[in-house]
Design an enzyme around this catalytic site. Structure first.
Site, mmCIF file in Angstrom:
data_model
loop_
_atom_site.group_PDB
_atom_site.id
_atom_site.type_symbol
_atom_site.label_atom_id
_atom_site.label_comp_id
_atom_site.label_asym_id
_atom_site.label_seq_id
_atom_site.Cartn_x
_atom_site.Cartn_y
_atom_site.Cartn_z
ATOM 1 N N LEU A 191 0.836 -1.205 0.000
ATOM 2 C CA LEU A 191 0.000 0.000 0.000
ATOM 3 C C LEU A 191 0.871 1.256 0.000
ATOM 4 O O LEU A 191 1.923 1.294 0.647
ATOM 5 C CB LEU A 191 -0.924 0.029 1.226
ATOM 6 C CG LEU A 191 -1.889 -1.133 1.399
ATOM 7 C CD1 LEU A 191 -2.860 -0.824 2.536
ATOM 8 C CD2 LEU A 191 -2.650 -1.455 0.128
ATOM 9 N N CYS A 192 0.390 2.277 -0.684
ATOM 10 C CA CYS A 192 1.139 3.514 -0.805
ATOM 11 C C CYS A 192 0.883 4.401 0.410
ATOM 12 O O CYS A 192 0.268 5.455 0.319
ATOM 13 C CB CYS A 192 0.751 4.223 -2.101
ATOM 14 S SG CYS A 192 1.907 5.495 -2.542
ATOM 15 N N THR A 193 1.319 3.904 1.589
ATOM 16 C CA THR A 193 1.242 4.678 2.832
ATOM 17 C C THR A 193 2.365 4.217 3.755
ATOM 18 O O THR A 193 2.657 3.011 3.821
ATOM 19 C CB THR A 193 -0.124 4.516 3.551
ATOM 20 O OG1 THR A 193 0.053 4.838 4.945
ATOM 21 C CG2 THR A 193 -0.659 3.093 3.476
ATOM 22 N N LEU A 225 -7.188 1.202 -0.580
ATOM 23 C CA LEU A 225 -6.256 1.221 -1.713
ATOM 24 C C LEU A 225 -6.504 0.154 -2.770
ATOM 25 O O LEU A 225 -5.676 -0.072 -3.659
ATOM 26 C CB LEU A 225 -4.796 1.200 -1.237
ATOM 27 C CG LEU A 225 -4.297 2.619 -0.911
ATOM 28 C CD1 LEU A 225 -3.208 2.626 0.130
ATOM 29 C CD2 LEU A 225 -3.804 3.302 -2.170
#
Ligand SMILES: *Cc1c(COP(=O)(O)O)cnc(C)c1O
Length: 408
Positions: free
Chosen positions: A358-360, A398
């Site tokens: 995930l882009c976090t 996401l």
């Protein structure tokens, strides 16, 4: 380098590959059709229940708290092995019934039960643990309308709490249960109104690893139940004593001494006051029964370096295993037990960070741990994933979608 939590007992390797339920994880992933996948070992659950039963007094029923893991095949497996299911929503009630648990062995707790949920529970004859006077009135009205007798218990908000528990659910103002001083009047009212009186539910906390704290809490629960039963003026048919048995997740955590708890409870059961002499006793456990039996298996899709740190980027993440990322009620992030499953037991060769896709920056599965060399295609196992994993994580976040689940 940061430490990881202890890998639960019972997991072995074959050809340096982690084995779950007698099969290598690579083969299990192939069988699942894709990764990530949650693997739940039925043998591990079975062993846990057997050990618990042998430690606890025979008189004590063991209930499973469905919210820990409501995966349908697992519920079916549990249905024949525990004495009751505790549910907290209409969906869980339906799932419990579909798993083959008779309604008479199901109790329904939880604040904010809708009228439809009360109706469903009354129709099937599950025990409703009332969480407020208002809910009790709504239940009586619904039962009258349906022409049936509701099975009702009262959830007590005790004045004490479970020392050292991870999540406090009693003591002081709470959305759960009814303050103990108001319980007797409501119980007398329910009995007078013709409800099938089932007694009390007293839950004091979760995730305790200190046997002495649990022994103290159980003693407090029994003393409170005795006082309340005397005040109600009727012997108590049943007492759900809560649970709170924890499992080791983090570095330094040690397993709970269930023998000490069982011995203390046996002694108390041998000297019960009259009000509790014929009471049915139960404990309700979630994570203790299934947590250590679960492995979250995810595959490395990239290996990269940044400022001298190695990142193993997997196809899994916090959208499936929020708790392992440290974002489910943790104050400080600590590492869950984890391993490179395709080099299980191999000597560590480097320090790595295992992250999700995930882009976090929140999506961390293991920070700065020692691990054998692993590359794209290798499998990573996050342990202690049998409870509060798949169903307690934001699977839609996401857009990566939910994980597979398998009972093996
Ligand atoms: C969540 C919950 C449980 C189960 O807690 P565990 O820590 O998983 O054992 C039991 N009883 C009630 C009332 C709960 O809310």
């Amino acid at each position: 380098m940061k430490p990881t939590g202890p890998i639960p007992e019972g997991f072995t390797a074959r050809d340096h590959e982690l084995v779950v339920g007698d099969e290598k994880v690579g083969a299990l992933a192939a069988r699942a059709g894709r990764t990530p996948v949650f693997l739940y070992s039925s043998a591990r659950i079975e062993a846990q229940i057997a050990a618990l039963r042998s430690a606890m007094p025979e008189r004590l029923s063991i209930h499973y708290a469905v919210k820990a893991n409501p995966f349908a095949p697992l519920l079916q497996f549990m249905a024949g092995r525990v004495d009751g299911f505790d549910v907290a929503s209409a969906w869980e009630l339906e799932a419990a019934l579909a798993a083959g648990k008779p309604a008479q062995q199901i109790s329904f707790a939880g604040p904010g039960k809708r009228d439809e949920e009360l109706r469903l529970s009354v129709q099937h004859g599950a025990t409703l643990n009332c969480e407020s006077e208002g809910e009790a009135e709504r239940t009586l009205a619904i039962a009258e309308e349906l022409g049936c007798t509701p099975r009702m218990a009262i959830r007590v908000n005790p004045a004490f709490e479970l020392r050292g528990s991870g999540m406090k659910m009693g003591g002081g103002p709470k959305p759960f249960g009814i303050d103990e001083d108001r319980v007797p009047a409501l119980a007398r009212h329910l009995i007078a109104a013709g409800a099938d009186w089932q007694g009390l539910h007293i839950f004091t906390g979760s995730q305790a690893l200190d046997a002495d704290a649990l022994i103290e809490s159980q003693a407090n629960v029994l003393a409170l139940a005795d006082r309340l039963a005397q005040d109600i003026g009727a012997p108590l048919p049943a007492l759900n004593m809560g649970g709170g048995f924890g499992i080791p997740y983090f570095p330094g955590d040690t397993p709970l001494d269930i023998q000490a708890i069982g011995d203390a409870l046996r002694a108390r059961f041998a000297a019960l006051p009259d009000s509790l002499a014929n009471t049915r006793f139960a404990i309700e456990l979630g994570r203790y029964l299934v947590g250590e039996a679960g492995v979250y298996l995810t595959r490395i899709i990239d290996r990269k370096e940044s400022h001298g740190q190695i990142y193993l980027i997997t196809d899994g993440g916090l959208h499936h295993q929020l708790a392992a990322s440290g974002n489910f009620g943790a104050v400080v992030r600590r590492n869950y037990p984890s391993a490179i499953a395709t080099h299980f037991g191999a000597e560590p060769a480097e320090e790595v960070n295992i992250v999700g896709c995930l882009c976090t920056p929140l999506d961390r599965l293991a920070d700065q741990i020692a691990a054998p060399r692993a590359d794209r295609g290798d499998l990573v196992a996050i342990f202690c994933a049998g409870a509060y994993g798949a169903s307690a994580s934001p699977a839609a976040f996401l857009g990566q979608g939910p994980a597979e689940e398998m009972l093996v």
